[in-house]
Design an enzyme around this catalytic site. Sequence first.
Site, short mmCIF file in Angstrom:
data_model
loop_
_atom_site.label_atom_id
_atom_site.label_comp_id
_atom_site.label_asym_id
_atom_site.label_seq_id
_atom_site.Cartn_x
_atom_site.Cartn_y
_atom_site.Cartn_z
N ASP A 100 3.01 4.16 -11.62
CA ASP A 100 2.38 4.17 -10.21
C ASP A 100 2.05 2.82 -9.67
O ASP A 100 1.57 2.54 -8.72
CB ASP A 100 0.94 4.90 -10.50
N ASP A 110 6.68 -0.06 -1.42
CA ASP A 110 5.63 0.28 -1.10
C ASP A 110 4.71 -0.94 -0.29
O ASP A 110 3.90 -0.63 1.04
CB ASP A 110 4.67 0.42 -2.36
N GLU A 122 -3.60 3.01 -0.08
CA GLU A 122 -3.64 3.12 -1.60
C GLU A 122 -3.04 2.05 -2.26
O GLU A 122 -3.30 1.79 -3.46
CB GLU A 122 -2.46 4.31 -1.95
N GLU A 123 -2.33 0.95 -1.43
CA GLU A 123 -1.77 0.03 -2.09
C GLU A 123 -2.71 -1.08 -2.22
O GLU A 123 -2.32 -2.38 -2.77
CB GLU A 123 -0.59 -0.64 -1.14
N ASP A 126 -1.57 6.65 2.40
CA ASP A 126 -0.57 6.25 1.52
C ASP A 126 0.68 6.12 2.19
O ASP A 126 1.15 6.83 2.70
CB ASP A 126 -0.38 7.64 0.41
N LEU A 153 3.69 5.01 1.31
CA LEU A 153 4.92 5.51 1.22
C LEU A 153 4.82 6.42 -0.37
O LEU A 153 5.11 5.79 -1.39
CB LEU A 153 5.82 4.40 1.03
N ASP A 154 4.70 7.64 -0.13
CA ASP A 154 4.35 8.42 -1.18
C ASP A 154 5.81 8.69 -1.90
O ASP A 154 6.69 9.00 -1.16
CB ASP A 154 3.71 9.71 -0.93
N GLU A 168 -4.61 11.17 -0.18
CA GLU A 168 -3.68 12.36 -0.36
C GLU A 168 -4.50 13.58 -0.45
O GLU A 168 -4.01 14.32 0.59
CB GLU A 168 -2.94 12.14 -1.70
#
Length: 407
Positions: free
Chosen positions: A133, A139, A162-163, A181, A183-184, A344
């Site tokens: 992850d 990302d 998220e990053e 998020d 780039l999931d 998410e």
Amino acid sequence: MPLPTTITPPSLCPAPIFPPNHPHFPPRNQFPPRPIFHRPRMATLSGFIAGSQLVGSSGSGGGGGDNEARTLIEYVGGGGVDVGDDLVLLIHHLQYACKKIAALVASPFNSTLGKHTGFAAGAGSSAGGSGRDAPKPLDIVSNEIILSSLRSSGKVAVVASEEDDTPTWIRDDGPFVVVTDPLDGSRNIDASIPTGTIFGIYRRLEELDHLRTEEKALLNSLQTGTRLVASGYVLYSSATIFCASFGSGTHAFTLDHSTGDFILTHPSLKIPSRGQIYSVNDARYFDWPDGLRLYIDTVRQGKGRYPKKYSARYICSLVADFHRTLLYGGVTMNPRDHLRLVYEANPLSFLVEQAGGKGSNGKNRILSIQPVKLHQRLPLFLGSYEDMEELESYGDVQQKVNPGYEV
């Protein structure tokens, strides 16, 4: 045949078709401006994506003739819902960022991005990620694209990604809070597996304005899902699809590459009340609790409340698996504490509820859970209402152990 003994002077040569500085395309300013509203109908691919679902006056909200293409910005600007000028401007900048990410993901050069940018896999912010992850170069670049676009909108107070380890405060007077998020599923890009962007939009909590910047940035980002103003995802696959809800149904828009617009192709999406597909990594079957194993064994034998055998479909890309579930019904799930509540679970649960489905951690409604940490993880189950009710009736469906692989 003898060769000519003389050479035609340059002045007598025919002029080239394109100017020397533009070997493939004429300058952009030579194209006539494209009208934004009431554009004539064109025989573009978007007209065939959803057949009769390409909407004009027959779609929710009405406006224009039948089968007239309606864009995302036209829709949120009053053609379908009226979300207010501030949110329209924010969505305009967000869709622009997602078009850039779509082009980046499809680029033949994305595999060498790390070499050209100096990013190494796993470099940069940890953001609660480790091992598989850890942030990848795409990302990080996608995160920067979204942050830059939201900053340019002038309508965002804080962005939580998220990053990033902590939220980014942008401006004191921004009316909105964005969680994302960027780039999931990016670790699957080298295999050309679909990826996506997930986002949620809240209103800034003005009662927190007196707090220190770091504190109000965090607390604004930890709102419950019930306070969402809008949420959505953008699927980067054979088509680029912007699926969103503004609190009055779930609607999907498909990118028309001939015009650069997201066109409304799936108005008022309704997830089937029951599907025939479950989506989960069942290689972890022996790590599951008894309740989840019993549920899967039952439905795939056709012995559940729905007397047909279920099939497994699993991409291991959350946006892709959720998109298929939204269209065809069933359940998509990750039963262990893995997916993030803020970035998410909340945005996707908002979407599935607006489409008539249900989002749960296996016991409780996702949107009712109060986040206590920015990168808080939990089990996630999303899907058709009747399927979700049946799944939860088995009780013990949350995986508590993670042997053999990292959290």
